[in-house]
Write a protein that holds these residues in place. Structure first.
Motif, PDB file in Angstrom:
ATOM      1  N   CYS A 109     -13.387   5.994   2.777  1.00  0.00           N
ATOM      2  CA  CYS A 109     -11.945   6.398   3.085  1.00  0.00           C
ATOM      3  C   CYS A 109     -11.039   5.014   3.204  1.00  0.00           C
ATOM      4  CB  CYS A 109     -11.858   7.021   4.609  1.00  0.00           C
ATOM      5  SG  CYS A 109     -10.266   7.145   5.093  1.00  0.00           S
ATOM      6  N   ILE A 110      -9.889   4.882   2.370  1.00  0.00           N
ATOM      7  CA  ILE A 110      -9.184   3.615   2.463  1.00  0.00           C
ATOM      8  C   ILE A 110      -8.447   3.500   3.872  1.00  0.00           C
ATOM      9  CG2 ILE A 110      -7.463   2.233   1.417  1.00  0.00           C
ATOM     10  CD1 ILE A 110      -8.171   3.539  -1.347  1.00  0.00           C
ATOM     11  N   LEU A 111      -8.486   2.449   4.228  1.00  0.00           N
ATOM     12  CA  LEU A 111      -7.617   2.031   5.722  1.00  0.00           C
ATOM     13  C   LEU A 111      -6.421   1.181   5.394  1.00  0.00           C
ATOM     14  CD1 LEU A 111     -10.692   1.789   8.287  1.00  0.00           C
ATOM     15  CD2 LEU A 111      -9.405   3.868   7.365  1.00  0.00           C
ATOM     16  N   ALA A 112      -5.246   1.729   5.529  1.00  0.00           N
ATOM     17  CA  ALA A 112      -4.121   1.054   5.184  1.00  0.00           C
ATOM     18  C   ALA A 112      -3.283   0.708   6.404  1.00  0.00           C
ATOM     19  CB  ALA A 112      -3.335   1.574   4.060  1.00  0.00           C
ATOM     20  N   SER A 113      -2.504  -0.591   6.428  1.00  0.00           N
ATOM     21  CA  SER A 113      -1.745  -0.728   7.431  1.00  0.00           C
ATOM     22  C   SER A 113      -0.344  -1.082   7.082  1.00  0.00           C
ATOM     23  CB  SER A 113      -2.069  -1.854   8.194  1.00  0.00           C
ATOM     24  OG  SER A 113      -1.026  -2.193   9.470  1.00  0.00           O
ATOM     25  N   ALA A 125     -11.239  -7.572   9.503  1.00  0.00           N
ATOM     26  CA  ALA A 125     -12.417  -8.179  10.222  1.00  0.00           C
ATOM     27  C   ALA A 125     -13.065  -7.438  11.381  1.00  0.00           C
ATOM     28  CB  ALA A 125     -12.150  -9.627  10.492  1.00  0.00           C
ATOM     29  N   VAL A 126     -12.263  -6.452  11.923  1.00  0.00           N
ATOM     30  CA  VAL A 126     -12.786  -5.625  12.945  1.00  0.00           C
ATOM     31  C   VAL A 126     -13.515  -4.110  12.582  1.00  0.00           C
ATOM     32  CG1 VAL A 126     -11.087  -6.720  14.512  1.00  0.00           C
ATOM     33  CG2 VAL A 126     -10.573  -4.271  13.498  1.00  0.00           C
ATOM     34  N   THR A 127     -13.693  -4.161  11.245  1.00  0.00           N
ATOM     35  CA  THR A 127     -13.980  -3.086  10.719  1.00  0.00           C
ATOM     36  C   THR A 127     -15.293  -3.418   9.923  1.00  0.00           C
ATOM     37  OG1 THR A 127     -13.045  -2.993   8.307  1.00  0.00           O
ATOM     38  CG2 THR A 127     -11.598  -2.306  10.177  1.00  0.00           C
ATOM     39  N   SER A 128     -16.131  -2.147   9.466  1.00  0.00           N
ATOM     40  CA  SER A 128     -17.210  -2.529   8.611  1.00  0.00           C
ATOM     41  C   SER A 128     -17.094  -2.273   7.039  1.00  0.00           C
ATOM     42  CB  SER A 128     -18.473  -1.574   9.219  1.00  0.00           C
ATOM     43  OG  SER A 128     -18.100  -0.233   8.933  1.00  0.00           O
ATOM     44  N   ARG A 129     -15.820  -2.183   6.845  1.00  0.00           N
ATOM     45  CA  ARG A 129     -15.408  -2.055   5.458  1.00  0.00           C
ATOM     46  C   ARG A 129     -13.982  -2.777   5.175  1.00  0.00           C
ATOM     47  NH1 ARG A 129     -13.976   4.318   5.966  1.00  0.00           N
ATOM     48  NH2 ARG A 129     -15.365   4.088   7.761  1.00  0.00           N
ATOM     49  N   PRO A 130     -14.380  -4.092   5.264  1.00  0.00           N
ATOM     50  CA  PRO A 130     -13.074  -4.813   4.957  1.00  0.00           C
ATOM     51  C   PRO A 130     -12.775  -4.757   3.449  1.00  0.00           C
ATOM     52  CG  PRO A 130     -15.076  -6.316   5.037  1.00  0.00           C
ATOM     53  CD  PRO A 130     -15.357  -4.787   5.680  1.00  0.00           C
ATOM     54  N   GLU A 131     -13.482  -4.314   2.543  1.00  0.00           N
ATOM     55  CA  GLU A 131     -13.071  -3.948   1.213  1.00  0.00           C
ATOM     56  C   GLU A 131     -12.298  -3.086   0.959  1.00  0.00           C
ATOM     57  OE1 GLU A 131     -16.628  -1.580   1.961  1.00  0.00           O
ATOM     58  OE2 GLU A 131     -15.927  -3.506   2.401  1.00  0.00           O
ATOM     59  N   LEU A 132     -12.242  -2.143   1.917  1.00  0.00           N
ATOM     60  CA  LEU A 132     -11.325  -0.916   1.855  1.00  0.00           C
ATOM     61  C   LEU A 132     -10.172  -0.937   2.708  1.00  0.00           C
ATOM     62  CD1 LEU A 132     -14.014   1.940   2.007  1.00  0.00           C
ATOM     63  CD2 LEU A 132     -12.783   0.902  -0.031  1.00  0.00           C
ATOM     64  N   ALA A 155     -10.642  -9.830   1.524  1.00  0.00           N
ATOM     65  CA  ALA A 155     -11.967  -9.105   1.045  1.00  0.00           C
ATOM     66  C   ALA A 155     -11.711  -7.786   0.238  1.00  0.00           C
ATOM     67  CB  ALA A 155     -12.800  -8.726   2.198  1.00  0.00           C
ATOM     68  N   THR A 156     -10.078  -7.392   0.185  1.00  0.00           N
ATOM     69  CA  THR A 156      -9.988  -6.129  -0.192  1.00  0.00           C
ATOM     70  C   THR A 156     -10.453  -5.992  -1.797  1.00  0.00           C
ATOM     71  OG1 THR A 156      -7.749  -6.128   1.102  1.00  0.00           O
ATOM     72  CG2 THR A 156      -8.004  -4.673  -1.060  1.00  0.00           C
ATOM     73  N   ASP A 157     -10.864  -4.941  -2.086  1.00  0.00           N
ATOM     74  CA  ASP A 157     -11.416  -4.676  -3.488  1.00  0.00           C
ATOM     75  C   ASP A 157     -10.281  -4.279  -4.610  1.00  0.00           C
ATOM     76  OD1 ASP A 157     -12.660  -2.781  -5.644  1.00  0.00           O
ATOM     77  OD2 ASP A 157     -14.528  -3.589  -4.771  1.00  0.00           O
ATOM     78  N   ALA A 158     -10.345  -4.870  -5.567  1.00  0.00           N
ATOM     79  CA  ALA A 158      -9.540  -4.786  -6.588  1.00  0.00           C
ATOM     80  C   ALA A 158      -9.187  -3.274  -6.955  1.00  0.00           C
ATOM     81  CB  ALA A 158      -9.797  -5.435  -7.659  1.00  0.00           C
ATOM     82  N   LYS A 159     -10.289  -2.420  -6.871  1.00  0.00           N
ATOM     83  CA  LYS A 159     -10.073  -1.182  -7.191  1.00  0.00           C
ATOM     84  C   LYS A 159      -9.151  -0.382  -6.226  1.00  0.00           C
ATOM     85  CE  LYS A 159     -14.464  -0.590  -9.611  1.00  0.00           C
ATOM     86  NZ  LYS A 159     -15.979   0.187  -9.816  1.00  0.00           N
ATOM     87  N   VAL A 160      -9.305  -0.866  -4.881  1.00  0.00           N
ATOM     88  CA  VAL A 160      -8.504  -0.294  -3.888  1.00  0.00           C
ATOM     89  C   VAL A 160      -7.038  -0.543  -3.979  1.00  0.00           C
ATOM     90  CG1 VAL A 160      -8.015  -0.451  -1.297  1.00  0.00           C
ATOM     91  CG2 VAL A 160     -10.499  -0.293  -2.025  1.00  0.00           C
ATOM     92  N   THR A 161      -6.904  -1.857  -4.663  1.00  0.00           N
ATOM     93  CA  THR A 161      -5.597  -2.446  -4.854  1.00  0.00           C
ATOM     94  C   THR A 161      -4.855  -1.419  -5.878  1.00  0.00           C
ATOM     95  OG1 THR A 161      -6.065  -4.599  -4.183  1.00  0.00           O
ATOM     96  CG2 THR A 161      -4.153  -4.050  -5.570  1.00  0.00           C
ATOM     97  N   ALA A 162      -5.615  -1.109  -6.841  1.00  0.00           N
ATOM     98  CA  ALA A 162      -5.173  -0.447  -8.171  1.00  0.00           C
ATOM     99  C   ALA A 162      -5.088   0.993  -7.638  1.00  0.00           C
ATOM    100  CB  ALA A 162      -6.332  -0.482  -9.359  1.00  0.00           C
TER     101      ALA A 162
END
Length: 295
Positions: A109-113, A125-132, A155-162
């Motif tokens: 699951c992607i977490l967006a703010s 940094a407070v999560t275990s999934r910084p890439e998401l 650390a955001t993954d390029a696939k998440v950005t896309a």
């Protein structure tokens, strides 16, 4: 895609509205039942306005409302593929929320703010999934404004950005991808302008109406910077300027003392009924606050 929106305030209900109108099932989550009821009422009014203008049909209005379910527990995110956090612009609150989201949200699951200034890298940094974790900064009013500022954390993954870029387009928005530095782009440029307008008033260079008129007529801005500050909320403007000032350590971002005093006095703009202007329910007249009447 199942989407959850955290926070039923102005931004949260607008984000839920846009997703739901575009066919997504949305969980609108807030600890306050009153806030949830108010949010659904606001969304309904905004949809009614769209129907009256002919921009959507009554059927779209009804399907939009049917796509939104309200919840008072974060447990509602357990089947979401995307969570958009739209809580108040407070770092401690956001960090606490993201710690909880990380524990409850399903794998992948992607977490967006929707933060307008707080570091995505710090949130991640407070999560275990910084890439998401990513920033998805909508503009107010969300159903009207086209821009979504997409912020990559370290650390955001390029696939998440896309994925978020394409999703924004599907919502009828125009995505702009930026990197995670204080204020990103929108507020790094906007807030110093607003702050300078407040300094100009504070130093007696010109009055409220004159400052706003110069920027509206001279620079083709649809709204003057002082009126815009009232619309955003002077407390939010102060918070963002403090993020910029702390993040860069540059005195050019130091909030004007007048802004600090106004926030201390709870003269926050539209939300409190008075800022640089006075706001009366049911009136569209722009009336300068008596505090600045003799400027």
């Amino acid at each position: 895609m199942n989407v959850s929106v955290i926070g039923a305030g102005t931004m949260g209900n607008g984000i839920a509205h846009v997703f739901a109108q575009n066919g997504y099932k949305v969980n609108l989550i807030d600890v306050s039942e009153a806030a949830l009821e108010k949010a659904i009422a606001t969304i309904t009014r905004n949809l009614d306005r769209q129907v009256s203008k002919g921009s959507i049909t009554e059927e779209i209005k009804q399907s939009t409302l049917q796509n939104i379910s309200s919840h008072s527990s974060l447990g509602a995110i357990s089947h979401s593929q995307l969570v958009v956090e739209a809580a108040t612009e407070n770092e401690a609150i956001k960090l606490s929320i993201f710690k909880q989201l990380d524990e409850i949200a399903p794998e992948g699951c992607i977490l967006a703010s929707n933060t307008s200034s707080i570091s995505i890298t710090k949130i991640a940094a407070v999560t275990s999934r910084p890439e998401l974790v990513i920033g998805m900064h909508f503009m107010n009013p969300v159903p009207v404004m086209k821009l979504v500022e997409i912020i990559n954390g370290y650390a955001t993954d390029a696939k998440v950005t896309a994925t978020i870029t394409e999703l924004s387009k599907k919502l009828g928005k125009v995505p702009c991808v930026v990197n995670d530095y204080p204020g990103f782009i929108a507020n790094r440029i906007l807030m110093p302008m607003i702050n300078e307008a407040i300094y100009s008033l504070y130093e007696g260079v010109a009055g409220v109406e004159e400052i706003d008129t110069v920027m509206k007529l001279g620079m083709a801005h649809p709204m003057g910077p002082l009126q815009l500050a009232d619309f955003i909320g002077l407390d939010v403007c102060l918070s963002i300027l403090q993020v910029l000032h702390n993040g860069f350590g540059n005195p050019k971002y130091a909030p004007c003392p007048l802004l600090v005093n106004m926030v201390t006095a709870r003269k926050l703009g539209v939300k409190s009924g008075e800022g640089f202007y006075v706001y009366t329910a049911g009136s569209k007249d722009l009336v300068v606050s008596p505090r600045f009447g003799n400027q």
